[in-house]
Each structure stands twice: as structure tokens, then as C-alpha cells.
Scaffold this motif. Sequence first.
Motif, PDB file in Angstrom:
ATOM      1  N   ALA A  59     112.030 109.487  74.508  1.00 22.59           N
ATOM      2  CA  ALA A  59     111.170 109.088  73.257  1.00 22.59           C
ATOM      3  C   ALA A  59     110.819 107.673  73.319  1.00 22.59           C
ATOM      4  N   ASP A  60     111.936 106.742  73.132  1.00 18.52           N
ATOM      5  CA  ASP A  60     111.611 105.347  73.171  1.00 18.52           C
ATOM      6  C   ASP A  60     110.574 104.957  74.431  1.00 18.52           C
ATOM      7  N   LEU A  61     110.683 105.356  75.458  1.00 13.68           N
ATOM      8  CA  LEU A  61     109.964 105.019  76.760  1.00 13.68           C
ATOM      9  C   LEU A  61     108.492 105.471  76.251  1.00 13.68           C
ATOM     10  N   ILE A  62     108.176 106.684  75.935  1.00 11.44           N
ATOM     11  CA  ILE A  62     106.936 107.077  75.298  1.00 11.44           C
ATOM     12  C   ILE A  62     106.205 106.542  74.316  1.00 11.44           C
ATOM     13  N   ALA A  63     106.959 106.286  73.347  1.00 11.90           N
ATOM     14  CA  ALA A  63     106.457 105.565  72.017  1.00 11.90           C
ATOM     15  C   ALA A  63     105.931 104.264  72.389  1.00 11.90           C
ATOM     16  N   PHE A  64     107.034 103.569  73.045  1.00 14.22           N
ATOM     17  CA  PHE A  64     106.811 102.024  73.398  1.00 14.22           C
ATOM     18  C   PHE A  64     105.557 101.925  74.355  1.00 14.22           C
ATOM     19  N   VAL A  65     105.312 102.697  75.582  1.00 13.30           N
ATOM     20  CA  VAL A  65     104.130 102.632  76.499  1.00 13.30           C
ATOM     21  C   VAL A  65     102.950 102.979  75.659  1.00 13.30           C
ATOM     22  N   THR A  66     103.027 104.184  74.731  1.00  6.45           N
ATOM     23  CA  THR A  66     101.599 104.376  74.081  1.00  6.45           C
ATOM     24  C   THR A  66     101.372 103.345  73.104  1.00  6.45           C
ATOM     25  N   LEU A  67     102.211 102.833  72.196  1.00  7.71           N
ATOM     26  CA  LEU A  67     101.924 101.730  71.410  1.00  7.71           C
ATOM     27  C   LEU A  67     101.372 100.625  71.924  1.00  7.71           C
ATOM     28  N   ALA A  68     102.379 100.217  73.138  1.00  8.31           N
ATOM     29  CA  ALA A  68     101.532  99.004  73.717  1.00  8.31           C
ATOM     30  C   ALA A  68     100.330  99.101  74.575  1.00  8.31           C
ATOM     31  N   GLY A  69     100.158 100.429  74.978  1.00 10.78           N
ATOM     32  CA  GLY A  69      98.935 100.583  75.570  1.00 10.78           C
ATOM     33  C   GLY A  69      99.357 100.427  77.377  1.00 10.78           C
ATOM     34  N   LEU A  70     100.556 100.497  77.396  1.00 17.38           N
ATOM     35  CA  LEU A  70     100.935 100.586  78.948  1.00 17.38           C
ATOM     36  C   LEU A  70     100.868 101.857  79.393  1.00 17.38           C
ATOM     37  N   THR A  71      99.569 102.359  79.519  1.00 15.92           N
ATOM     38  CA  THR A  71      99.230 103.797  79.945  1.00 15.92           C
ATOM     39  C   THR A  71      99.206 103.846  81.627  1.00 15.92           C
ATOM     40  N   GLU A  72     100.345 103.408  82.327  1.00 20.48           N
ATOM     41  CA  GLU A  72     100.383 103.343  83.766  1.00 20.48           C
ATOM     42  C   GLU A  72     101.041 104.539  84.239  1.00 20.48           C
ATOM     43  N   PRO A  73     100.729 105.561  85.266  1.00 27.37           N
ATOM     44  CA  PRO A  73     101.360 106.239  85.656  1.00 27.37           C
ATOM     45  C   PRO A  73     102.775 106.175  86.174  1.00 27.37           C
ATOM     46  N   LEU A  74     103.241 104.886  86.579  1.00 26.07           N
ATOM     47  CA  LEU A  74     104.301 104.535  86.595  1.00 26.07           C
ATOM     48  C   LEU A  74     105.563 104.406  85.606  1.00 26.07           C
ATOM     49  N   PHE A  75     104.854 104.511  84.334  1.00 23.95           N
ATOM     50  CA  PHE A  75     105.912 104.815  83.013  1.00 23.95           C
ATOM     51  C   PHE A  75     105.725 106.113  82.190  1.00 23.95           C
ATOM     52  N   LEU A  76     104.405 106.627  82.751  1.00 22.30           N
ATOM     53  CA  LEU A  76     104.203 107.904  81.748  1.00 22.30           C
ATOM     54  C   LEU A  76     104.984 109.154  82.204  1.00 22.30           C
ATOM     55  N   ASP A  77     104.971 109.330  83.754  1.00 21.20           N
ATOM     56  CA  ASP A  77     105.672 110.436  84.366  1.00 21.20           C
ATOM     57  C   ASP A  77     106.542 110.003  85.351  1.00 21.20           C
ATOM     58  N   GLU A  78     107.409 111.262  85.639  1.00 21.70           N
ATOM     59  CA  GLU A  78     108.307 111.158  86.519  1.00 21.70           C
ATOM     60  C   GLU A  78     107.766 111.101  87.968  1.00 21.70           C
ATOM     61  N   GLN A  79     106.653 111.816  88.206  1.00 27.85           N
ATOM     62  CA  GLN A  79     105.834 111.695  89.340  1.00 27.85           C
ATOM     63  C   GLN A  79     105.257 110.447  89.856  1.00 27.85           C
ATOM     64  N   GLY A  80     104.789 109.578  88.549  1.00 26.27           N
ATOM     65  CA  GLY A  80     104.287 108.234  88.862  1.00 26.27           C
ATOM     66  C   GLY A  80     105.510 107.189  89.426  1.00 26.27           C
ATOM     67  N   SER A  81     106.764 107.352  88.820  1.00 28.70           N
ATOM     68  CA  SER A  81     107.775 106.779  89.104  1.00 28.70           C
ATOM     69  C   SER A  81     108.295 106.935  90.582  1.00 28.70           C
ATOM     70  N   SER A  82     108.330 108.140  90.799  1.00 22.32           N
ATOM     71  CA  SER A  82     108.982 108.624  92.307  1.00 22.32           C
ATOM     72  C   SER A  82     107.870 108.233  93.163  1.00 22.32           C
ATOM     73  N   ALA A  83     106.547 108.213  92.993  1.00 18.12           N
ATOM     74  CA  ALA A  83     105.591 107.889  94.010  1.00 18.12           C
ATOM     75  C   ALA A  83     105.793 106.483  94.206  1.00 18.12           C
TER      76      ALA A  83
END
Length: 181
Positions: A59-83
Motif C-alpha cells: 500500500a505504501d509503494l502504490i500510494a507513493f508512486v501514484t502521488l509522486a507520478g512515478l508510474t513506471e512498470p518497474l514500480f507498479l507491478d511485479e512483472q515490471g520488476s521481474s522483467a
Amino acid sequence: DGPPLRRCAARRDHSEPLMAENPPSIDLESVEPYLSGETFDQVVVGSRFRTASRTVTEADLIAFVTLAGLTEPLFLDEQGSSAAGYPGRLVPGTLTFAYAEGLLMQTGAIHNTGIAFLSANVEVTGPVFVGDTLTVVVEVTEARPTKAGNRGIVTTRNTVVKRDGSVVMIYHPVRMIRGRQ
């Protein structure tokens, strides 16, 4: 028919206000704050302390990246991180920095004495993932008065550490701190 209804013995007269119309005033400057940090001239170069710990949640991660505009798949979903080759949900360094500053503020170290955050040299030394628990070790590296004399510049080395002891961030904030009045 059941037992008789009981009335409350103490009834308030609703014609009287709950609070006095003109409560006495309090001079807040005359009351010491419960929590107050050290002034720059009380700070001892070389002293160290650690903060409490906090676990990074999804919840902290999603709230922060949404608030800060860091809408990078790297941070938004598990597939982005694993890729990108990460074994879990990667947390941005800016969130790690925000956690570290929040943990420092919770100690009260600069409550009522901090004047300004002037700069920081930040080095990310390892990844942080959702579920990691962070603590900050703070060491005072410099404290000197300003030309004004009633304040000083304090530099610390703040080391962000995961529960397993691995260092994930080192930063050197420079702050203006008030002196003794």
C-alpha cells in the motif's frame, strides 16, 4: 412485560453549554513542548543513534508512486520488476529516502530546532523491496555556527539498513538548526 425501564440518575441540564463561553487563554510559548530536539551547540560530533524500524508495504509503494507520478512498470507491478531482473516488488530510492527522513523525524531529534533542510548527497547502495524493514543509523559528522551566531549547520551521515544488516542507502543531509535562545 419485563423489568421496568431505568432512567439515568445524572442527567445534564441541556440549557447549560458543555463548555464555558469564554474559556481562559493559554500562552503556548510559556509551555515547553513535550518533544524537542537538540540545538546545534548541544549536538556532539561523532554521536550516533538509531531510529525505530518500519516495514515497506504494498500500500505504501502504490500510494507513493501514484502521488509522486512515478508510474513506471518497474514500480507498479511485479512483472515490471521481474522483467528488470529484480526478485521482488522494487521500491524507488525516493521512497526509501522518504521513509528514512520520516523515521528520523519520529525520533524528535530536530523537533522545534530544525530550521531548514539545505542539501544532501544521496547514494543508493542496494535495492529495497516490498516487505523489507528499514532502520536508520544517524551519526553527526559536523556542527558549526553560522555567521548569525544563533543557529548552526549540522551535517550527519544517515545509513539506511535493512533488517538483515545490509546497507541500502547512505546520505549526508546538511541542515540549519537553531541555537540556544
